[in-house]
Design a protein around this motif. Structure first.
Motif, PDB file in Angstrom:
ATOM      1  N   HIS A 156      35.278   5.062  85.801  1.00  8.23           N
ATOM      2  CA  HIS A 156      33.892   4.882  86.232  1.00  8.23           C
ATOM      3  C   HIS A 156      33.689   3.475  86.772  1.00  8.23           C
ATOM      4  CE1 HIS A 156      32.909   8.732  84.553  1.00  8.23           C
ATOM      5  NE2 HIS A 156      33.550   8.391  83.448  1.00  8.23           N
ATOM      6  N   VAL A 157      32.930   3.389  87.867  1.00  9.49           N
ATOM      7  CA  VAL A 157      32.633   2.099  88.486  1.00  9.49           C
ATOM      8  C   VAL A 157      31.913   1.233  87.447  1.00  9.49           C
ATOM      9  CG1 VAL A 157      31.228   1.014  90.266  1.00  9.49           C
ATOM     10  CG2 VAL A 157      32.517   3.090  90.794  1.00  9.49           C
ATOM     11  N   ASN A 158      32.475   0.079  87.169  1.00  5.03           N
ATOM     12  CA  ASN A 158      31.870  -0.760  86.128  1.00  5.03           C
ATOM     13  C   ASN A 158      31.631  -2.186  86.594  1.00  5.03           C
ATOM     14  OD1 ASN A 158      34.500  -1.551  86.217  1.00  5.03           O
ATOM     15  ND2 ASN A 158      34.833  -1.596  84.018  1.00  5.03           N
ATOM     16  N   ILE A 180      39.358  -1.096  93.538  1.00  2.18           N
ATOM     17  CA  ILE A 180      40.820  -1.226  93.637  1.00  2.18           C
ATOM     18  C   ILE A 180      41.192  -2.669  94.001  1.00  2.18           C
ATOM     19  CG2 ILE A 180      42.899  -0.401  94.843  1.00  2.18           C
ATOM     20  CD1 ILE A 180      41.486   2.331  95.158  1.00  2.18           C
ATOM     21  N   MET A 181      40.448  -3.280  94.911  1.00  2.00           N
ATOM     22  CA  MET A 181      40.741  -4.676  95.285  1.00  2.00           C
ATOM     23  C   MET A 181      40.573  -5.607  94.089  1.00  2.00           C
ATOM     24  SD  MET A 181      41.876  -4.507  98.219  1.00  2.00           S
ATOM     25  CE  MET A 181      42.351  -2.810  97.912  1.00  2.00           C
ATOM     26  N   ARG A 182      39.564  -5.309  93.274  1.00  2.00           N
ATOM     27  CA  ARG A 182      39.345  -6.133  92.086  1.00  2.00           C
ATOM     28  C   ARG A 182      40.561  -6.054  91.162  1.00  2.00           C
ATOM     29  NH1 ARG A 182      34.855  -4.572  87.691  1.00  2.00           N
ATOM     30  NH2 ARG A 182      36.510  -3.080  87.259  1.00  2.00           N
ATOM     31  N   ALA A 183      41.128  -4.845  91.049  1.00  2.00           N
ATOM     32  CA  ALA A 183      42.300  -4.679  90.185  1.00  2.00           C
ATOM     33  C   ALA A 183      43.525  -5.393  90.746  1.00  2.00           C
ATOM     34  CB  ALA A 183      42.597  -3.193  90.003  1.00  2.00           C
ATOM     35  N   LEU A 184      43.519  -5.623  92.069  1.00  2.00           N
ATOM     36  CA  LEU A 184      44.700  -6.215  92.719  1.00  2.00           C
ATOM     37  C   LEU A 184      44.618  -7.732  92.850  1.00  2.00           C
ATOM     38  CD1 LEU A 184      45.221  -3.639  95.628  1.00  2.00           C
ATOM     39  CD2 LEU A 184      46.654  -3.923  93.587  1.00  2.00           C
ATOM     40  N   ILE A 185      43.514  -8.296  92.412  1.00  2.69           N
ATOM     41  CA  ILE A 185      43.243  -9.702  92.729  1.00  2.69           C
ATOM     42  C   ILE A 185      44.370 -10.651  92.307  1.00  2.69           C
ATOM     43  CG2 ILE A 185      41.909 -10.353  90.654  1.00  2.69           C
ATOM     44  CD1 ILE A 185      40.147 -11.219  93.613  1.00  2.69           C
ATOM     45  N   HIS A 186      45.005 -10.361  91.179  1.00  2.00           N
ATOM     46  CA  HIS A 186      46.015 -11.286  90.643  1.00  2.00           C
ATOM     47  C   HIS A 186      47.446 -10.814  90.948  1.00  2.00           C
ATOM     48  CE1 HIS A 186      45.414  -8.071  87.858  1.00  2.00           C
ATOM     49  NE2 HIS A 186      46.452  -8.433  87.129  1.00  2.00           N
ATOM     50  N   HIS A 187      47.612  -9.982  91.997  1.00  2.00           N
ATOM     51  CA  HIS A 187      48.930  -9.491  92.410  1.00  2.00           C
ATOM     52  C   HIS A 187      49.681  -8.782  91.280  1.00  2.00           C
ATOM     53  CE1 HIS A 187      48.865 -11.826  96.170  1.00  2.00           C
ATOM     54  NE2 HIS A 187      48.296 -12.771  95.456  1.00  2.00           N
ATOM     55  N   GLY A 245      29.686   5.123  97.943  1.00  2.00           N
ATOM     56  CA  GLY A 245      30.668   5.456  96.905  1.00  2.00           C
ATOM     57  C   GLY A 245      32.086   5.062  97.296  1.00  2.00           C
ATOM     58  N   GLY A 246      32.446   5.325  98.568  1.00  2.00           N
ATOM     59  CA  GLY A 246      33.791   4.993  99.044  1.00  2.00           C
ATOM     60  C   GLY A 246      34.036   3.492  99.060  1.00  2.00           C
ATOM     61  N   MET A 247      33.013   2.742  99.451  1.00  3.90           N
ATOM     62  CA  MET A 247      33.153   1.273  99.468  1.00  3.90           C
ATOM     63  C   MET A 247      33.306   0.726  98.047  1.00  3.90           C
ATOM     64  SD  MET A 247      30.167   0.341 102.132  1.00  3.90           S
ATOM     65  CE  MET A 247      30.533  -0.666 103.553  1.00  3.90           C
ATOM     66  N   LYS A 248      32.526   1.290  97.130  1.00  3.87           N
ATOM     67  CA  LYS A 248      32.626   0.836  95.730  1.00  3.87           C
ATOM     68  C   LYS A 248      34.031   1.086  95.187  1.00  3.87           C
ATOM     69  CE  LYS A 248      27.852   1.317  94.302  1.00  3.87           C
ATOM     70  NZ  LYS A 248      26.843   2.146  93.653  1.00  3.87           N
ATOM     71  N   ARG A 249      34.582   2.230  95.535  1.00  3.69           N
ATOM     72  CA  ARG A 249      35.909   2.588  95.038  1.00  3.69           C
ATOM     73  C   ARG A 249      36.962   1.634  95.611  1.00  3.69           C
ATOM     74  NH1 ARG A 249      37.206   5.381  90.585  1.00  3.69           N
ATOM     75  NH2 ARG A 249      35.103   6.142  90.907  1.00  3.69           N
ATOM     76  N   ARG A 250      36.821   1.307  96.899  1.00  2.00           N
ATOM     77  CA  ARG A 250      37.765   0.368  97.518  1.00  2.00           C
ATOM     78  C   ARG A 250      37.669  -1.010  96.867  1.00  2.00           C
ATOM     79  NH1 ARG A 250      35.487   2.196 102.786  1.00  2.00           N
ATOM     80  NH2 ARG A 250      35.694   0.133 103.705  1.00  2.00           N
ATOM     81  N   LEU A 251      36.436  -1.408  96.598  1.00  5.27           N
ATOM     82  CA  LEU A 251      36.225  -2.713  95.961  1.00  5.27           C
ATOM     83  C   LEU A 251      36.821  -2.725  94.545  1.00  5.27           C
ATOM     84  CD1 LEU A 251      34.957  -5.534  96.007  1.00  5.27           C
ATOM     85  CD2 LEU A 251      32.811  -4.500  95.242  1.00  5.27           C
TER      86      LEU A 251
END
Ligand SMILES: Nc1ncnc2c1ncn2[C@@H]1O[C@H](COP(=O)(O)OP(=O)(O)O)[C@@H](O)[C@H]1O
Ligand SMILES: [Mg+2]
Length: 255
Positions: free
Chosen positions: A95-97, A156-163, A148-154
């Motif tokens: 869930h988007v948090n 994923i980017m948040r999860a990738l921030i620290h490589h 919704g699609g933009m939130k989901r992309r964001l």
């Protein structure tokens, strides 16, 4: 498995639960789950709602303690290595948090700080990620305003921030339209192509087939079978994974 990134051994989770008479008992969400995920592999946990997918991911990402069993990353037990594992993994929750009152940029900034990234590194990484998913133009918009699609992309980017070297995604395309879903799939495939180990859960058969090298079928907390999508079809002689799941469990994977 040689070269395993993640190894689960007899992982079990029981939640406290009250039965009909109000007596304290427990509910087993995941039972004796053992599996290994190879370095650079895309691994899928497939099962219907309530199968125990989120519970498994929460244990693997150290958000919840297992009742019993063990989790290893690159050969080392998670216990005593929590900080190193948090650096190693990125997590996209079901869930988007986000903090919906913050902007897109502020949400990423917050996460980068949690990972102790320096100012210059943060700025460069945030720009890179926003450019990558074409969200630069909404950097200063409140998250609430995104589709919704933009939130989901964001997310994923948040999860990738620290490589991270391992990316977890819990039902990454639920409730997204087919076009947006394909876009998220491409993003996940790109991460895999960069050598990131991917662990995702889904109740969409097509998603498991499109993205995963191997799939574990989970039903009522139990591992039913684990194989490549091609082998599943070969050994059961059935055309689709949906049929395979139904044959193995007697249940439909998507309700
Ligand atoms: N916090 C909780 N407390 C009690 N029961 C829970 C909790 N979270 C999940 N469950 C139960 O555990 C089972 C597995 O849930 P979950 O891991 O969310 O499955 P999935 O992600 O596959 O839908 C379900 O029966 C669910 O009702
Ligand atoms: Mg779930």
């Amino acid at each position: 498995m040689e070269n395993a990134m993640i190894e689960l051994s007899e992982l079990t989770k029981r939640y406290p639960h009250k039965d009909k008479t109000g007596r304290d008992t427990y509910k087993t969400a995941v039972e004796n789950l053992s599996l290994a995920v190879g370095k650079g592999e895309a691994f899928g946990l497939l099962g219907p709602n309530g199968a125990g997918k989120t519970t498994t991911i929460r244990m693997m990402t150290l958000l919840m303690e297992p009742t019993s069993g063990s989790i290893r990353y690159d050969g080392a037990d998670v216990r005593g290595h929590e900080q190193a594992i948090k650096r190693l993994i990125g997590v996209v929750p079901q869930h988007v948090n986000f903090d919906q009152d913050l902007t897109v940029g502020e949400n990423l900034e917050l996460h980068a700080r949690l990972h102790h990234m320096g100012k210059r590194e943060r700025e460069a990484r945030i720009r890179e990620l926003l450019r990558y998913v074409e969200l630069e133009d909404v950097r200063n918009d409140g998250v609430r305003r995104l589709s919704g699609g933009m939130k989901r992309r964001l997310l994923i980017m948040r999860a990738l921030i620290h490589h991270p070297r391992v990316l977890f995604l819990d039902e990454p395309t639920v409730a997204l339209d087919p076009q947006v879903r394909r876009r998220i799939w491409a993003l996940i495939q790109a991460m895999k192509a960069q050598g990131v180990t991917v662990f995702l859960t889904t109740h969409y058969i097509e998603e498991a087939e499109a993205l995963c090298d191997r799939v574990a079928m989970l039903s009522s907390g139990h591992l039913v079978d684990l194989d490549t999508p091609a082998h599943f079809k070969e050994k059961t002689g059935l055309p689709t994974l949906e049929d395979v799941f139904l044959k193995l469990t007697g249940k439909k994977v998507s309700s």
